[in-house]
Design an enzyme around this catalytic site. Structure first.
Site, short mmCIF file in Angstrom:
data_model
loop_
_atom_site.label_atom_id
_atom_site.label_comp_id
_atom_site.label_asym_id
_atom_site.label_seq_id
_atom_site.Cartn_x
_atom_site.Cartn_y
_atom_site.Cartn_z
N GLN A 101 0.85 -1.19 0.00
CA GLN A 101 0.00 0.00 0.00
C GLN A 101 0.89 1.24 0.00
O GLN A 101 1.68 1.45 0.92
CB GLN A 101 -0.91 0.02 1.23
CG GLN A 101 -1.91 1.18 1.19
CD GLN A 101 -2.71 1.29 2.47
OE1 GLN A 101 -2.15 1.58 3.53
NE2 GLN A 101 -4.00 1.05 2.39
N TYR A 171 -6.26 10.87 3.76
CA TYR A 171 -4.83 10.98 3.53
C TYR A 171 -4.64 12.00 2.40
O TYR A 171 -5.59 12.61 1.93
CB TYR A 171 -4.25 9.61 3.16
CG TYR A 171 -3.98 8.73 4.36
CD1 TYR A 171 -4.89 8.60 5.41
CD2 TYR A 171 -2.80 7.99 4.46
CE1 TYR A 171 -4.65 7.79 6.50
CE2 TYR A 171 -2.55 7.18 5.54
CZ TYR A 171 -3.47 7.09 6.56
OH TYR A 171 -3.21 6.28 7.64
N ALA A 346 -10.09 -7.86 7.04
CA ALA A 346 -9.10 -7.25 7.92
C ALA A 346 -9.18 -7.83 9.32
O ALA A 346 -8.43 -8.72 9.69
CB ALA A 346 -9.28 -5.73 7.94
N ARG A 347 -10.14 -7.34 10.14
CA ARG A 347 -10.20 -7.74 11.54
C ARG A 347 -10.41 -9.24 11.72
O ARG A 347 -9.85 -9.84 12.63
CB ARG A 347 -11.32 -6.96 12.25
CG ARG A 347 -11.01 -5.50 12.46
CD ARG A 347 -12.21 -4.72 12.97
NE ARG A 347 -13.27 -4.61 11.95
CZ ARG A 347 -14.43 -4.00 12.15
NH1 ARG A 347 -14.70 -3.45 13.31
NH2 ARG A 347 -15.32 -3.92 11.17
#
Length: 391
Positions: A101, A171, A346-347
């Protein structure tokens, strides 16, 4: 009619083939002391690779020193390549692909931790560092655009099969998309076409740099989760432009603002007490007193981004990755039926790195993740599920 793809079957992603359509999403690991790869980081990505994912995503690989959110993050430079190569070799040995990433934190960068000024479209004040955020000059924008190309070349040198450009969470690139953060009067502000220039120029730079040697994805926000921020109607148009530009092989859809509403992405409980516990003073006291004003809890449900994501799906034909509450085979199959080419987890993988293999053996397998989000504050000490590894 096209047959619904099997999420566990091999699939093409641009110039590469993944062994299945399941991607481990980028979540900062907190395992990069000295802004370099550690053995812990390698194991962090080796485990879900051995556990069956098609590709794992290394987060976060900043394109410049000031592009980090804090100093314990990798920034792409020649010194980082040998460690990254060891990581990609370990992932490949388990049969998975590796993605880096790439991005620039912009206003999410914490000057108090990085020693570098945070940059955004317009001047503002950071609730993270309690210091000013500086307006990026045109030279800054150009430097950061070029840095994405350099970082992508280093990713190839490091053995990555793909890069994921960070266009989300306010971002740097995402902050230009946001009307709440972008008050510029030049060619990078005002109209959506102007606010999307950074995103499109960065994507084109990365594609021109890598050609067809590796896959190029982008993580694109659909909704900042704050009044006056970037919203779905504009995200649809940006996705259309990115498709027209032909710079990307896929878009992973996301939501939320790490600067203004970080819990919007992480549906479930808001771990205020745990965040306060890892923060230095005076942030510790501030979070205890007013943390609930900033860290909002949102009810969790499976596939919680699907409702918005299907509107992007209806507007473009390019491959899309569905993120958010993908925890079992039923959810994966729903994503495939809705026309998404890939899913990201993800989690659930933090709790059970071998979950994909277990689902492949027993389709009714349920994730053990309870969405308490107590994993979130562990990024400062090594991201983990505290229910499995409390220390």
């Amino acid at each position: 009619m096209t047959a619904q793809p099997d999420v566990l079957a091999p699939a093409r992603l641009g110039p590469i083939t993944l062994r299945n359509r399941i991607i481990k999403a980028a979540t900062f690991e907190g395992r990069t002391p000295g802004a370099l790869v550690s053995d812990d980081l390698i194991e962090y990505h080796r485990a879900p690779s051995a556990g069956g994912v098609g590709m794992t995503t290394v987060a976060y690989c900043a394109v410049a020193p000031e592009g980090r959110t804090e100093d314990g993050q990798i920034w792409m430079r020649p010194e980082a390549v040998p460690g990254l190569r060891r990581l990609t070799d370990a992932v490949h040995a388990e049969g998975a692909a590796a993605s880096a990433q790439l991005g620039h934190a912009g206003p999410v960068g914490n000057q108090r931790l990085t020693g570098h000024r945070a940059l955004a479209p317009s001047r503002s004040f950071s609730p993270l560092s309690m210091r000013p955020i500086h307006a990026a000059t045109v030279d800054d924008i150009e430097r950061i655009r070029r840095a994405h190309g350099t970082a992508a070349e280093l990713a190839i040198e490091s053995g990555f099969d793909a890069v994921e450009i960070h266009f989300g969470h306010n971002y740097f690139a995402s902050s230009f998309l946001s009307p709440k953060l972008n008050h510029r009067k030049d060619d990078y502000g005002g109209s959506l076409a102007n606010r999307a220039r950074v995103v499109r120029e960065v994507a084109r730079t990365v594609r021109d740099t890598v050609g067809d040697r590796i896959a190029v994805l982008a993580k694109l926000s659909m909704d900042d989760g704050v009044p006056g921020g970037f919203w779905l109607d504009e995200a649809i148009q940006v996705a259309k432009w990115l498709e027209e530009d032909g710079s990307l092989d896929a878009i992973e859809l996301t939501i939320g603002s790490s600067l203004l509403n970080p819990m919007y992405l992480f549906k479930g409980d808001a771990p205020i007490h745990e965040f306060a516990g890892v923060m230095p003073q005076p942030l510790k006291t501030g979070i205890k007193l007013v943390g609930s004003k900033f860290l909002h809890a949102y009810p969790y449900r499976d596939l919680f981004m699907l409702e918005d994501a299907r509107q992007i799906r209806a507007a473009v034909s390019m491959p899309l990755v569905l993120l958010g509450g993908v925890t079992d085979r039923a959810g994966m199959d729903t994503a495939m039926a809705e026309g998404f080419e890939f899913v990201a987890m993800a989690r659930a993988l933090l709790r059970e790195p071998d979950l994909v293999n277990r689902i492949a053996k027993e389709p009714d397998t349920r994730s053990l993740c309870i969405h308490c989000n107590k994993c979130m504050p562990t990024i400062y000490t090594g991201a983990r599920c505290v229910l499995v590894d409390p220390v």
